[in-house]
Design an enzyme around this catalytic site. Structure first.
Site, PDB file in Angstrom:
ATOM      1  N   HIS A  19      53.544 -39.167  90.463  1.00 36.05           N
ATOM      2  CA  HIS A  19      53.947 -39.337  89.059  1.00 36.05           C
ATOM      3  C   HIS A  19      54.117 -37.962  88.387  1.00 36.05           C
ATOM      4  O   HIS A  19      55.074 -37.740  87.642  1.00 36.05           O
ATOM      5  CB  HIS A  19      52.879 -40.117  88.272  1.00 36.05           C
ATOM      6  CG  HIS A  19      52.708 -41.548  88.685  1.00 36.05           C
ATOM      7  ND1 HIS A  19      51.481 -42.081  89.008  1.00 36.05           N
ATOM      8  CD2 HIS A  19      53.594 -42.562  88.828  1.00 36.05           C
ATOM      9  CE1 HIS A  19      51.622 -43.376  89.314  1.00 36.05           C
ATOM     10  NE2 HIS A  19      52.895 -43.682  89.218  1.00 36.05           N
ATOM     11  N   ARG A  93      61.173 -43.894  95.239  1.00 32.88           N
ATOM     12  CA  ARG A  93      60.601 -43.307  96.444  1.00 32.88           C
ATOM     13  C   ARG A  93      61.368 -43.747  97.675  1.00 32.88           C
ATOM     14  O   ARG A  93      61.754 -42.961  98.492  1.00 32.88           O
ATOM     15  CB  ARG A  93      59.121 -43.704  96.567  1.00 32.88           C
ATOM     16  CG  ARG A  93      58.252 -43.077  95.490  1.00 32.88           C
ATOM     17  CD  ARG A  93      56.996 -43.854  95.290  1.00 32.88           C
ATOM     18  NE  ARG A  93      57.320 -45.229  94.937  1.00 32.88           N
ATOM     19  CZ  ARG A  93      56.479 -46.234  94.982  1.00 32.88           C
ATOM     20  NH1 ARG A  93      55.245 -46.029  95.371  1.00 32.88           N
ATOM     21  NH2 ARG A  93      56.853 -47.442  94.633  1.00 32.88           N
TER      22      ARG A  93
HETATM   23  N1  COA Z   1      54.609 -41.469  92.866  1.00 34.92           N
HETATM   24  C1  COA Z   1      53.639 -42.318  93.174  1.00 34.92           C
HETATM   25  N2  COA Z   1      53.681 -43.624  92.893  1.00 34.92           N
HETATM   26  C2  COA Z   1      54.750 -44.068  92.276  1.00 34.92           C
HETATM   27  C3  COA Z   1      55.827 -43.250  91.921  1.00 34.92           C
HETATM   28  C4  COA Z   1      55.718 -41.901  92.241  1.00 34.92           C
HETATM   29  N3  COA Z   1      56.679 -41.043  91.953  1.00 34.92           N
HETATM   30  N4  COA Z   1      56.758 -44.005  91.315  1.00 34.92           N
HETATM   31  C5  COA Z   1      56.294 -45.250  91.299  1.00 34.92           C
HETATM   32  N5  COA Z   1      55.094 -45.284  91.885  1.00 34.92           N
HETATM   33  C6  COA Z   1      54.264 -46.441  92.137  1.00 34.92           C
HETATM   34  C7  COA Z   1      53.235 -46.654  91.089  1.00 34.92           C
HETATM   35  O1  COA Z   1      52.061 -45.964  91.390  1.00 34.92           O
HETATM   36  C8  COA Z   1      53.089 -48.135  91.158  1.00 34.92           C
HETATM   37  O2  COA Z   1      52.216 -48.431  92.229  1.00 34.92           O
HETATM   38  P1  COA Z   1      51.277 -49.688  92.217  1.00 34.92           P
HETATM   39  O3  COA Z   1      52.189 -50.895  92.156  1.00 34.92           O
HETATM   40  O4  COA Z   1      50.568 -49.525  93.465  1.00 34.92           O
HETATM   41  O5  COA Z   1      50.414 -49.596  90.979  1.00 34.92           O
HETATM   42  C9  COA Z   1      54.464 -48.628  91.524  1.00 34.92           C
HETATM   43  O6  COA Z   1      55.086 -47.565  92.151  1.00 34.92           O
HETATM   44  C10 COA Z   1      55.342 -48.960  90.371  1.00 34.92           C
HETATM   45  O7  COA Z   1      54.604 -49.174  89.302  1.00 34.92           O
HETATM   46  P2  COA Z   1      54.663 -48.326  87.956  1.00 34.92           P
HETATM   47  O8  COA Z   1      55.507 -47.128  88.058  1.00 34.92           O
HETATM   48  O9  COA Z   1      53.263 -48.194  87.460  1.00 34.92           O
HETATM   49  O10 COA Z   1      55.443 -49.224  87.135  1.00 34.92           O
HETATM   50  P3  COA Z   1      55.147 -50.671  86.901  1.00 34.92           P
HETATM   51  O11 COA Z   1      56.014 -51.391  87.849  1.00 34.92           O
HETATM   52  O12 COA Z   1      53.722 -51.045  86.840  1.00 34.92           O
HETATM   53  O13 COA Z   1      55.699 -50.619  85.443  1.00 34.92           O
HETATM   54  C11 COA Z   1      56.685 -51.304  83.504  1.00 34.92           C
HETATM   55  C12 COA Z   1      56.559 -51.501  85.001  1.00 34.92           C
HETATM   56  C13 COA Z   1      55.328 -51.148  82.849  1.00 34.92           C
HETATM   57  C14 COA Z   1      57.516 -50.086  83.226  1.00 34.92           C
HETATM   58  C15 COA Z   1      57.370 -52.546  83.010  1.00 34.92           C
HETATM   59  O14 COA Z   1      56.571 -53.664  83.329  1.00 34.92           O
HETATM   60  C16 COA Z   1      57.615 -52.508  81.519  1.00 34.92           C
HETATM   61  O15 COA Z   1      58.576 -51.925  81.099  1.00 34.92           O
HETATM   62  N6  COA Z   1      56.706 -53.136  80.728  1.00 34.92           N
HETATM   63  C17 COA Z   1      56.825 -53.144  79.275  1.00 34.92           C
HETATM   64  C18 COA Z   1      57.276 -54.512  78.784  1.00 34.92           C
HETATM   65  C19 COA Z   1      58.759 -54.645  78.923  1.00 34.92           C
HETATM   66  O16 COA Z   1      59.548 -53.978  78.307  1.00 34.92           O
HETATM   67  N7  COA Z   1      59.133 -55.602  79.770  1.00 34.92           N
HETATM   68  C20 COA Z   1      60.516 -55.897  80.031  1.00 34.92           C
HETATM   69  C21 COA Z   1      61.036 -55.028  81.149  1.00 34.92           C
HETATM   70  S1  COA Z   1      62.635 -55.568  81.592  1.00 34.92           S
END
Ligand code: COA
Length: 163
Positions: A19, A93
């Site tokens: 991140h 990724r």
């Molecule tokens: N390095 C390491 N890990 C990474 C990474 C990177 N560069 N990029 C992504 N990841 C991982 C994260 O650690 C995460 O891992 P996990 O699932 O093991 O926790 C996963 O990839 C992706 O998750 P993250 O980046 O935390 O995003 P998310 O999928 O949890 O987030 C939101 C999604 C929060 C952005 C989305 O749900 C959102 O926008 N919510 C707000 C409400 C909303 O607007 N909803 C409508 C959306 S259409």
């Protein structure tokens, strides 16, 4: 000139070196990056919101004024619009990330046309990590030293009773 702002959303449970790498890359393109701790209803974080904020704040303790940390509720695009952000940053990724990210980006565009999604490729060293896989390793006493900042490693050890 107008400040170029990007929002980098995620659950950050916990923040990883992957991140942080994405934030660094985003700072090359934007004047300010807001790390937005958003709610993903499919996830049940092990760290509280305050703990996640604290861990991210500590990464920028030296005070990079171009990085801001903010918890958000509600729709991400509404927040981005309110903050006059030009873009939402997402890290890619592997190909496996693409389907979900594509869907998310298109839905966000449907909800708010003015905010674009910018995908940045995570550094090669980080393409295999995720918060879940790091938590899984740490839970069983595995060494995650190179994958998260030192204070996050300590928090994981404490959380899983390995300190
Ligand atoms: N390095 C390491 N890990 C990474 C990474 C990177 N560069 N990029 C992504 N990841 C991982 C994260 O650690 C995460 O891992 P996990 O699932 O093991 O926790 C996963 O990839 C992706 O998750 P993250 O980046 O935390 O995003 P998310 O999928 O949890 O987030 C939101 C999604 C929060 C952005 C989305 O749900 C959102 O926008 N919510 C707000 C409400 C909303 O607007 N909803 C409508 C959306 S259409």
């Amino acid at each position: 000139m107008e400040e170029k702002i990007a929002v980098y959303p995620g659950t950050f449970d916990p923040i990883t070196n992957g991140h942080l790498d994405i934030v660094d890359r985003a700072l090359d393109l934007f004047d300010k990056v807001i790390i937005a701790i958003a709610i993903n209803p499919k996830k049940d974080p092990i760290f509280s919101l305050d703990e996640r904020i604290g861990m991210i704040e500590k990464c920028y303790q030296a005070g990079d004024s171009r990085v801001q940390i903010d918890p958000i509720g509600g729709l991400l695009v509404d927040y981005a619009h309110k903050r006059h952000a030009k873009a939402i940053i997402r890290g890619l990724r592997a190909v496996s990330d693409f389907d979900y990210e594509f869907q998310l980006a298109l839905m966000n565009r449907k909800l708010e046309r003015e905010v674009d999604t910018v995908f940045l490729m995570a550094g090669f060293r980080w393409i295999y990590i995720s918060s879940s896989i790091i938590k899984d390793a740490a839970r069983h006493g595995g060494n995650v030293h190179d994958l998260v900042p030192a204070h996050v490693e300590q928090m994981l050890k404490r959380k899983f009773g390995h300190s």
